[in-house]
Design a protein around this motif. Structure first.
Motif, PDB file in Angstrom:
ATOM      1  N   VAL A  38       1.134  -1.071   0.112  1.00 35.92           N
ATOM      2  CA  VAL A  38      -0.216   0.221   0.219  1.00 35.92           C
ATOM      3  C   VAL A  38       1.100   1.487   0.018  1.00 35.92           C
ATOM      4  O   VAL A  38       2.435   0.851   0.661  1.00 35.92           O
ATOM      5  CB  VAL A  38      -1.106   0.219   1.126  1.00 35.92           C
ATOM      6  N   GLU A  39       0.478   2.600  -0.365  1.00 36.69           N
ATOM      7  CA  GLU A  39       1.706   3.997  -0.030  1.00 36.69           C
ATOM      8  C   GLU A  39       0.892   4.494   0.616  1.00 36.69           C
ATOM      9  O   GLU A  39      -0.542   4.323   1.018  1.00 36.69           O
ATOM     10  CB  GLU A  39       0.724   3.897  -1.456  1.00 36.69           C
ATOM     11  N   VAL A  40       1.670   5.009   0.761  1.00 35.84           N
ATOM     12  CA  VAL A  40       1.350   5.703   2.462  1.00 35.84           C
ATOM     13  C   VAL A  40       1.547   7.301   1.956  1.00 35.84           C
ATOM     14  O   VAL A  40       2.848   7.351   1.421  1.00 35.84           O
ATOM     15  CB  VAL A  40       2.747   5.434   3.712  1.00 35.84           C
ATOM     16  N   GLN A  41       0.976   8.196   2.393  1.00 34.49           N
ATOM     17  CA  GLN A  41       1.392   9.345   2.175  1.00 34.49           C
ATOM     18  C   GLN A  41       1.781   9.994   3.741  1.00 34.49           C
ATOM     19  O   GLN A  41       0.764   9.932   4.160  1.00 34.49           O
ATOM     20  CB  GLN A  41      -0.050  10.229   1.648  1.00 34.49           C
ATOM     21  N   VAL A  42       2.172  11.020   3.474  1.00 30.46           N
ATOM     22  CA  VAL A  42       2.627  12.492   4.894  1.00 30.46           C
ATOM     23  C   VAL A  42       1.970  13.544   4.355  1.00 30.46           C
ATOM     24  O   VAL A  42       2.696  14.004   3.604  1.00 30.46           O
ATOM     25  CB  VAL A  42       4.131  12.007   5.231  1.00 30.46           C
ATOM     26  N   VAL A  43       0.973  14.229   4.942  1.00 25.07           N
ATOM     27  CA  VAL A  43       0.308  14.966   4.418  1.00 25.07           C
ATOM     28  C   VAL A  43       0.922  15.893   5.759  1.00 25.07           C
ATOM     29  O   VAL A  43       0.884  16.099   7.011  1.00 25.07           O
ATOM     30  CB  VAL A  43      -0.595  15.485   5.101  1.00 25.07           C
ATOM     31  N   ILE A  44       3.002  17.024   4.962  1.00 28.08           N
ATOM     32  CA  ILE A  44       2.908  17.929   6.308  1.00 28.08           C
ATOM     33  C   ILE A  44       2.330  19.388   6.666  1.00 28.08           C
ATOM     34  O   ILE A  44       2.250  20.353   7.125  1.00 28.08           O
ATOM     35  CB  ILE A  44       4.399  18.508   5.258  1.00 28.08           C
ATOM     36  N   GLY A  45       0.586  19.747   5.290  1.00 33.40           N
ATOM     37  CA  GLY A  45       0.461  21.007   5.465  1.00 33.40           C
ATOM     38  C   GLY A  45      -0.402  20.594   4.747  1.00 33.40           C
ATOM     39  O   GLY A  45      -0.462  20.077   3.671  1.00 33.40           O
ATOM     40  N   ARG A  46      -1.139  21.782   4.524  1.00 39.83           N
ATOM     41  CA  ARG A  46      -2.195  22.648   3.648  1.00 39.83           C
ATOM     42  C   ARG A  46      -2.525  23.851   3.076  1.00 39.83           C
ATOM     43  O   ARG A  46      -2.427  24.778   4.197  1.00 39.83           O
ATOM     44  CB  ARG A  46      -3.841  21.671   4.067  1.00 39.83           C
ATOM     45  N   ALA A  47      -2.676  24.584   1.993  1.00 38.19           N
ATOM     46  CA  ALA A  47      -2.800  25.884   1.541  1.00 38.19           C
ATOM     47  C   ALA A  47      -4.020  25.842   0.602  1.00 38.19           C
ATOM     48  O   ALA A  47      -4.221  25.002  -0.217  1.00 38.19           O
ATOM     49  CB  ALA A  47      -1.288  26.089   1.074  1.00 38.19           C
ATOM     50  N   LYS A  48      -4.587  27.149   1.226  1.00 35.95           N
ATOM     51  CA  LYS A  48      -6.306  27.094   0.269  1.00 35.95           C
ATOM     52  C   LYS A  48      -5.686  28.300  -0.170  1.00 35.95           C
ATOM     53  O   LYS A  48      -5.016  29.862   0.007  1.00 35.95           O
ATOM     54  CB  LYS A  48      -7.438  27.747   1.444  1.00 35.95           C
ATOM     55  N   VAL A  49      -5.897  28.377  -1.711  1.00 34.86           N
ATOM     56  CA  VAL A  49      -5.053  29.314  -2.540  1.00 34.86           C
ATOM     57  C   VAL A  49      -6.542  29.558  -4.357  1.00 34.86           C
ATOM     58  O   VAL A  49      -7.134  28.667  -4.272  1.00 34.86           O
ATOM     59  CB  VAL A  49      -3.994  29.143  -3.560  1.00 34.86           C
ATOM     60  N   SER A  50      -6.084  30.601  -4.380  1.00 35.98           N
ATOM     61  CA  SER A  50      -7.197  30.970  -5.559  1.00 35.98           C
ATOM     62  C   SER A  50      -7.008  29.777  -6.649  1.00 35.98           C
ATOM     63  O   SER A  50      -5.708  30.382  -6.972  1.00 35.98           O
ATOM     64  CB  SER A  50      -8.096  32.604  -5.386  1.00 35.98           C
ATOM     65  N   VAL A  51      -7.914  30.027  -7.341  1.00 35.94           N
ATOM     66  CA  VAL A  51      -7.837  29.375  -8.889  1.00 35.94           C
ATOM     67  C   VAL A  51      -6.597  30.839  -9.687  1.00 35.94           C
ATOM     68  O   VAL A  51      -5.611  30.148 -10.433  1.00 35.94           O
ATOM     69  CB  VAL A  51      -8.827  29.450 -10.028  1.00 35.94           C
ATOM     70  N   ALA A  52      -6.742  31.757  -9.284  1.00 41.84           N
ATOM     71  CA  ALA A  52      -5.709  32.782  -9.907  1.00 41.84           C
ATOM     72  C   ALA A  52      -4.653  32.833  -9.251  1.00 41.84           C
ATOM     73  O   ALA A  52      -3.429  33.080  -9.837  1.00 41.84           O
ATOM     74  CB  ALA A  52      -6.393  34.592 -10.352  1.00 41.84           C
ATOM     75  N   GLN A  53      -4.514  32.289  -8.061  1.00 39.56           N
ATOM     76  CA  GLN A  53      -3.337  32.330  -7.537  1.00 39.56           C
ATOM     77  C   GLN A  53      -2.486  31.117  -7.885  1.00 39.56           C
ATOM     78  O   GLN A  53      -1.030  31.313  -8.623  1.00 39.56           O
ATOM     79  CB  GLN A  53      -3.150  33.097  -5.913  1.00 39.56           C
ATOM     80  N   LEU A  54      -2.877  30.001  -8.171  1.00 42.58           N
ATOM     81  CA  LEU A  54      -2.190  29.226  -8.442  1.00 42.58           C
ATOM     82  C   LEU A  54      -1.872  29.142  -9.914  1.00 42.58           C
ATOM     83  O   LEU A  54      -0.728  28.786 -10.225  1.00 42.58           O
ATOM     84  CB  LEU A  54      -3.369  27.243  -8.783  1.00 42.58           C
ATOM     85  N   ALA A  55      -2.916  30.036 -10.917  1.00 36.41           N
ATOM     86  CA  ALA A  55      -2.378  29.999 -12.436  1.00 36.41           C
ATOM     87  C   ALA A  55      -1.333  30.922 -12.059  1.00 36.41           C
ATOM     88  O   ALA A  55      -0.677  30.858 -13.839  1.00 36.41           O
ATOM     89  CB  ALA A  55      -3.368  30.587 -13.011  1.00 36.41           C
ATOM     90  N   ALA A  56      -1.207  31.608 -11.765  1.00 34.62           N
ATOM     91  CA  ALA A  56       0.247  32.571 -11.424  1.00 34.62           C
ATOM     92  C   ALA A  56       1.094  32.217 -10.945  1.00 34.62           C
ATOM     93  O   ALA A  56       2.467  32.255 -11.244  1.00 34.62           O
ATOM     94  CB  ALA A  56      -0.126  34.130 -10.822  1.00 34.62           C
ATOM     95  N   ALA A  57       1.564  30.859 -10.406  1.00 34.81           N
ATOM     96  CA  ALA A  57       2.075  30.311 -10.242  1.00 34.81           C
ATOM     97  C   ALA A  57       3.401  29.830 -10.582  1.00 34.81           C
ATOM     98  O   ALA A  57       3.222  29.319 -11.977  1.00 34.81           O
ATOM     99  CB  ALA A  57       1.346  29.061  -8.938  1.00 34.81           C
ATOM    100  N   LYS A  58       4.591  30.260 -10.339  1.00 34.69           N
ATOM    101  CA  LYS A  58       5.940  29.442 -11.524  1.00 34.69           C
ATOM    102  C   LYS A  58       7.124  29.268 -10.611  1.00 34.69           C
ATOM    103  O   LYS A  58       6.609  29.291  -9.090  1.00 34.69           O
ATOM    104  CB  LYS A  58       6.137  30.899 -11.958  1.00 34.69           C
ATOM    105  N   GLN A  59       8.136  29.019 -10.809  1.00 33.78           N
ATOM    106  CA  GLN A  59       9.249  28.526 -10.162  1.00 33.78           C
ATOM    107  C   GLN A  59       9.386  29.803  -9.237  1.00 33.78           C
ATOM    108  O   GLN A  59      10.068  30.538  -9.670  1.00 33.78           O
ATOM    109  CB  GLN A  59      10.539  28.055 -11.281  1.00 33.78           C
ATOM    110  N   GLY A  60       9.832  28.924  -8.177  1.00 31.34           N
ATOM    111  CA  GLY A  60      10.453  29.899  -6.773  1.00 31.34           C
ATOM    112  C   GLY A  60       8.735  30.663  -6.617  1.00 31.34           C
ATOM    113  O   GLY A  60       9.043  31.398  -5.402  1.00 31.34           O
ATOM    114  N   SER A  61       7.525  30.229  -6.276  1.00 31.82           N
ATOM    115  CA  SER A  61       6.518  30.921  -6.006  1.00 31.82           C
ATOM    116  C   SER A  61       6.654  29.873  -4.493  1.00 31.82           C
ATOM    117  O   SER A  61       6.865  28.232  -4.387  1.00 31.82           O
ATOM    118  CB  SER A  61       5.098  30.845  -6.771  1.00 31.82           C
ATOM    119  N   TRP A  62       5.782  30.436  -3.228  1.00 27.65           N
ATOM    120  CA  TRP A  62       5.308  29.079  -2.800  1.00 27.65           C
ATOM    121  C   TRP A  62       3.719  29.601  -1.556  1.00 27.65           C
ATOM    122  O   TRP A  62       3.635  31.096  -2.423  1.00 27.65           O
ATOM    123  CB  TRP A  62       6.506  29.958  -1.160  1.00 27.65           C
TER     124      TRP A  62
END
Length: 107
Positions: A38-62
């Protein structure tokens, strides 16, 4: 009248034909079930972002997570949380792992 009822397949429990091959399949023993990976996942945290923030994400975004360093992480199997743990590494930081600190109801 009873013969008429017996002759019709039940709508609640339809009959499924079984081939001789399928009826001869051995049932896996409990020991063999324990070998299924079975595959085990470890969730270190969650973030809620808007679609616009996600669409604007690029290398170096956090994205800011809802956890802080030192807080327990979730250990999941098939998306279900089975426990919590802490992130650990060896003396030389050659690997990263999770030490379970609590176990919830098993699968």
């Amino acid at each position: 009248m009873i013969d008429d009822i017996a002759a019709k397949p039940s709508p609640v429990f339809p009959e499924f034909p079984m081939s001789e091959e399928s009826s001869l399949q051995p049932v896996p023993s409990r020991a063999r079930l324990g070998e299924i990976p079975v595959e085990v996942q470890v969730v270190i945290g969650r973030a809620k972002v808007s679609v616009a923030q996600l669409a604007a994400a690029k290398q170096g975004s956090w994205f800011r997570l809802d956890k802080r360093f030192g807080e327990p992480v979730e250990i999941q199997v098939n998306g279900k949380t089975i426990g919590h743990g802490e992130i650990v590494s060896d003396d030389r930081d050659n690997f990263v792992g999770i030490r379970m600190t609590s176990v919830e109801n098993r699968l």
